[in-house]
Enzyme design. Sequence first.
Site, short mmCIF file in Angstrom:
data_model
loop_
_atom_site.label_atom_id
_atom_site.label_comp_id
_atom_site.label_asym_id
_atom_site.label_seq_id
_atom_site.Cartn_x
_atom_site.Cartn_y
_atom_site.Cartn_z
N HIS A 1 0.35 -3.11 -15.30
CA HIS A 1 0.80 -2.20 -14.23
C HIS A 1 0.52 -0.74 -14.60
O HIS A 1 0.17 0.06 -13.73
CB HIS A 1 2.29 -2.39 -13.98
CG HIS A 1 2.63 -3.68 -13.29
ND1 HIS A 1 2.00 -4.07 -12.12
CD2 HIS A 1 3.52 -4.66 -13.58
CE1 HIS A 1 2.50 -5.24 -11.74
NE2 HIS A 1 3.41 -5.61 -12.61
N HIS B 1 -1.75 1.93 -12.56
CA HIS B 1 -1.30 3.28 -12.22
C HIS B 1 -2.31 4.33 -12.68
O HIS B 1 -2.66 5.25 -11.93
CB HIS B 1 0.06 3.54 -12.87
CG HIS B 1 0.71 4.82 -12.44
ND1 HIS B 1 1.65 5.48 -13.19
CD2 HIS B 1 0.54 5.57 -11.33
CE1 HIS B 1 2.03 6.57 -12.56
NE2 HIS B 1 1.38 6.65 -11.43
N HIS C 1 1.41 -7.98 -19.43
CA HIS C 1 1.50 -7.91 -17.97
C HIS C 1 2.03 -6.55 -17.52
O HIS C 1 1.49 -5.94 -16.60
CB HIS C 1 2.41 -9.02 -17.45
CG HIS C 1 2.71 -8.92 -15.98
ND1 HIS C 1 1.90 -9.48 -15.01
CD2 HIS C 1 3.72 -8.30 -15.31
CE1 HIS C 1 2.40 -9.22 -13.81
NE2 HIS C 1 3.51 -8.50 -13.96
N GLU C 2 3.09 -6.08 -18.18
CA GLU C 2 3.67 -4.79 -17.79
C GLU C 2 2.71 -3.64 -18.08
O GLU C 2 2.64 -2.67 -17.32
CB GLU C 2 5.01 -4.58 -18.50
CG GLU C 2 6.08 -5.59 -18.13
CD GLU C 2 6.30 -5.74 -16.63
OE1 GLU C 2 6.07 -4.77 -15.88
OE2 GLU C 2 6.70 -6.83 -16.19
#
Length: 230
Positions: free
Chosen positions: A100, A104, A96-97
């Site tokens: 991100h 980006h 999940h991280e």
Amino acid sequence: MIGYYIIAGLIFVVSLYVSNKLKSKFKHYSKVHLQNGMSGREIAEKMLRDNGINDVKVISTPGQLTDHYNPSKKTVNLSEAVYTQRNAAAAAVAAHEVGHAIQHANAYSWLKMRSQLVPVVQVASQFSQWAIFGGLILMTMVSVGVGQTVLLIGIILYGMGTLFSFITLPVEYDASKRALVWLETENMLNAQEHNAAEDSLKWAARTYVVAAIGSLATLLYFLSIYLGRE
């Protein structure tokens, strides 16, 4: 102000329930060990490589459920348990991280919008409550006109935080979607492990939903006071 305390109480109860449920889910799925034997750090690093991202580091950060992506430092920060453990919950959070980080790298519009709002929201959150309650006191004790103006300023500031919480929703859901698609496409998890990861991310996302709804309910309450006094 009774209405405010009722809303705040309801939000607190629901938030507490979702938070406890999330912790319970993560504790349960931490026992679902991965057949591939990979740690959260290894999963995050592989997902970054598979998406052609070579300038983001995966590091360990203290605490529980402190996982986050730092776009300014380009680091995927995983809590100590997620960083080292080899289970479905750790896999879900790590992926999940990285989701991100991919957002980006791809200039995902909702993430860009949220990042641009961060400095504004940081300032607004410091003064919104003071302005709202200061306006209510002024309306009651000193001057209705001045109080309404101060209250309106507080509502606008609080509204920025509410807007931020709703912009956060597509960012979080998209990161989870990217994570689950990658985990499935690359055959990182078996069926049981994938279901556990998906359920973990669902409950994590619900914490943001509760926060957004709670913020909106509070905003509408104070807005109703302002419109009722105008």
